[in-house]
Design an enzyme around this catalytic site. Structure first.
Site, short mmCIF file in Angstrom:
data_model
loop_
_atom_site.label_atom_id
_atom_site.label_comp_id
_atom_site.label_asym_id
_atom_site.label_seq_id
_atom_site.Cartn_x
_atom_site.Cartn_y
_atom_site.Cartn_z
N PHE A 78 0.87 -1.17 0.00
CA PHE A 78 0.00 0.00 0.00
C PHE A 78 0.91 1.21 0.00
O PHE A 78 1.67 1.42 0.95
CB PHE A 78 -0.88 0.01 1.25
CG PHE A 78 -1.88 -1.10 1.28
CD1 PHE A 78 -3.00 -1.08 0.45
CD2 PHE A 78 -1.72 -2.17 2.14
CE1 PHE A 78 -3.93 -2.10 0.49
CE2 PHE A 78 -2.65 -3.20 2.17
CZ PHE A 78 -3.76 -3.18 1.35
N PHE A 80 1.57 4.80 0.70
CA PHE A 80 1.06 5.97 1.44
C PHE A 80 1.97 7.16 1.22
O PHE A 80 1.85 8.15 1.89
CB PHE A 80 1.15 5.73 2.96
CG PHE A 80 0.23 4.74 3.52
CD1 PHE A 80 -0.71 4.10 2.75
CD2 PHE A 80 0.28 4.46 4.87
CE1 PHE A 80 -1.56 3.18 3.32
CE2 PHE A 80 -0.56 3.56 5.45
CZ PHE A 80 -1.49 2.90 4.67
#
Ligand code: HEM
Ligand SMILES: [Cu+2]
Ligand SMILES: [Cu+2]
Lengths: 161, 420
Positions: A78, A80
């Site tokens: 993920f 970020f």
């Protein structure tokens, strides 16, 4: 007409009442408890993400207790905007977080432990969900859709202080 | 029809139906059933190892396929797509021939269909073993497998379309000679099932032929995964009823004889099958409750339809329950509930199906929970889901199929299941 035995009539009434009350519980979960499902909020071209506003992933503060987290999911992390194998953000408890996420390659999942956040990240679609963190703790974000050989390592962390 | 083989002499409880099979039937039904069993043996072998691999204390390696998701794809594709389809096709040939008491239309064509499905199975197995198709049995884009994987699936589906034609033509031939007669319940349900299957496979056929296969061949380079998911689940939901209906056929039309009871309501069974057909087609979106590309209105509508599709199963629970109550009473049950355990547990044909039903109680309850839109947020794509379909597919359906095998295999092989 079909002949229906009396007991079966009673059974049908029971079915009706049970299913009807389940439906009522569903309506209540939305109206009273505010559970939400992801709905269409917009589309992006996954092959040209850099030209869109989802291109800069990361956490931004909107007001004192409100944050927005932009996430780009890709094989197998993920993104970020935070470096490292397991990206992590830290929030104060009581903060609300708006998650705006999409996928760059294949279909991924986005599941936040112990909270009502469960979405598919489908290439071409933007998934959005609001969540409030009331209890301090470490909550994992888990990719729950098989996305290739690194799938099981696709985890991130939200730390709530 | 010509004279059938004599039934094997064996334990009385295993003899069902009362007539034996023709050699041609033995071969056709038998080939499908044996292929299904071989596939199941491969698929199911991996199941426990997947479990051990995930168990925190054990973490054993999976034999043969060391890559977890390769093994999982084999397990899912072989068990859910091939074992089920081969078994159901073989069983349908049996049901239609025996209930209508006539040979099937164009038996040679039935062998062509079998050949297509078998080549499909071999192609898919080859790509799985050579690591070219680690895409799970849902094979969503943009993860792409070898073209042979998709071609194998296409052959499987085309095979089943041919089977559908054969079954319907057999029915029409019967209908011409029996105008005005009620078609037997088992055939009625079989035809309903294949109608549902043909409609459902249109979705996956479009997905495979216009998206996945061209992608995998390099003819196109992008596609819309959200559309692909919608097409897949347009197929994927009716698929689960395609598995379930043959089990219902056994419960409604064979179990009454096997338990020395009688069907409670034939007309309501037909109503149940029709409602299943109508409501199972449009409910695929309940697999996409947390997809970003589907509107809340559509999710709500399909959520309500999903509740509707639970109704035929609840009616079935009553119908079958009443039938089993009579069976229990005839075995000496007297109180309100003792018929539930005063069943013929010593007969494997009955016991396997009863166990399947017990698992289906859990499967059905978890299914209604899945269908509840907002609860789905708590469980979508968690281990809850494999638990649910191991109660329904691996539980109710597979256990019922095993029960069927106890009487069907001796008929196919023309010999007793075990010697005494
Ligand atoms: C000995 C019996 C079995 C065991 C121990 C077993 C175990 C498992 C395990 C551990 C998983 C993986 C779940 C995950 O990693 O998310 C799985 C998946 C699955 N199983 Fe089984 N299983 C068994 C029998 C069956 C049978 C009989 C069927 C169907 C007829 C079946 C159909 C499936 C399917 C469709 C999947 C999903 C595959 C995927 O996620 O792509 N299983 N099973
Ligand atoms: Cu993943
Ligand atoms: Cu479904």
């Amino acid at each position: 007409m079909i002949h229906i035995h009396q007991f079966e009539r009673y059974w049908m009434i029971v079915i009706g009442i049970v299913m009807g009350s389940f439906m009522a519980a569903l309506v209540a979960s939305v109206l009273v408890y505010g559970v939400r499902l992801p709905t269409p909020v917009g589309r992006v071209d996954p092959t040209h993400l850099e030209n869109t506003d989802v291109a800069t992933p990361g956490l931004t503060q909107d007001s004192e207790h409100a944050y927005t987290l932009r996430v780009v999911a890709k094989m197998w992390q993920f993104d970020f905007g935070v470096k490292g194998q397991m990206p992590k953000i830290t929030l104060q408890h009581g903060s609300s977080l708006k998650i705006v996420a999409t996928s760059k390659d294949v279909t991924h999942g986005f599941y936040v432990e112990q909270h009502n956040v469960n979405m598919m990240l489908v290439p071409g679609q933007i998934s959005e969900m609001d969540v409030v963190f009331t209890k301090p703790g470490i909550y994992h974000i888990i990719c729950h859709e098989y996305c290739g050989p690194g799938h099981q390592n696709m985890i991130a962390i939200i730390e709530v202080l | 029809m010509q004279a059938a083989h004599k039934l094997p002499a064996q334990n009385q409880v295993l003899v069902f139906p009362k007539a034996g099979l023709l050699t041609s039937e033995q071969w056709l039904v038998g080939s499908h059933i044996i292929t299904a069993l071989v596939a199941l043996a491969i698929g199911i072998f991996l199941g426990p190892f997947q479990l051990f691999r995930r168990a925190p204390m054990l973490k054993l390696q999976i034999p043969v396929f060391s890559y977890y998701y390769q093994a999982l794809t084999v397990h899912g594709v072989i068990n859910a797509l091939f074992f089920t389809t081969f078994f159901i096709v073989g069983f349908s040939y049996f049901v239609v021939q025996r209930s209508l008491e006539r040979p099937i239309w164009k038996p040679k064509l039935a062998w062509v269909a079998y050949g297509l499905m078998l080549v499909g199975l071999l192609m898919v197995m080859y790509t799985l073993i050579t690591n070219q198709a680690n895409v799970l049995y849902t094979f969503y884009p943009s993860m792409i497998a070898s073209p042979f994987f998709y071609l194998g699936l296409v052959l499987l589906v085309i095979g089943t379309w041919v089977v559908t034609a054969i079954l319907f033509m057999t029915y029409y031939a019967w209908r011409k000679e029996h105008a005005g007669e009620h078609v037997p319940l088992a055939v009625f349900a079989t035809l309903t099932n294949y109608t549902m299957w043909c409609v459902a496979t249109i979705g996956v056929a479009i997905e495979v032929l216009f998206m996945l296969l061209p992608l995998s061949l390099g003819l196109i380079h992008t596609t819309d995964p959200q559309t692909a998911r919608a097409l897949f689940w347009f197929f994927g939901h009716p698929l689960v009823y395609f598995w379930l209906v043959p089990a219902y056929i056994s419960w409604y039309t064979m179990l009454p004889k096997q338990t020395n009871s009688k069907i409670f309501s034939d007309p309501l069974a037909r109503v149940a099958f029709i409602v299943l057909l109508i409501f199972s087609i449009p409910v695929g979106v309940h697999h996409m409750y947390v997809d970003p590309g589907v509107s809340m209105v559509m999710k709500t509508i399909q959520g309500i339809f999903t509740f509707a599709v639970a109704i035929p199963s609840l009616l079935t629970a009553f119908n079958i329950g009443a039938m089993l109550e009579l069976a229990g009473r005839r075995r000496g049950a007297t109180t309100m509930i003792d018929w539930m355990w005063k069943q013929d547990w010593g007969n494997p044909v009955v016991a396997a199906q009863l166990v399947g039903m017990l698992m289906f109680v859990v499967g059905g309850v978890t299914g209604i929970i899945n269908a509840s839109l907002t609860l789905n947020v708590a469980l979508h794509n968690t281990s809850w889901i494999p638990a649910h379909f191991h109660m329904t597919l691996a539980g109710a359906v597979t256990m019922t199929f095993i029960g069927i095998l106890y009487w069907l295999l001796p008929m196919i092989r023309g010999r007793a299941l075990y010697s005494t």
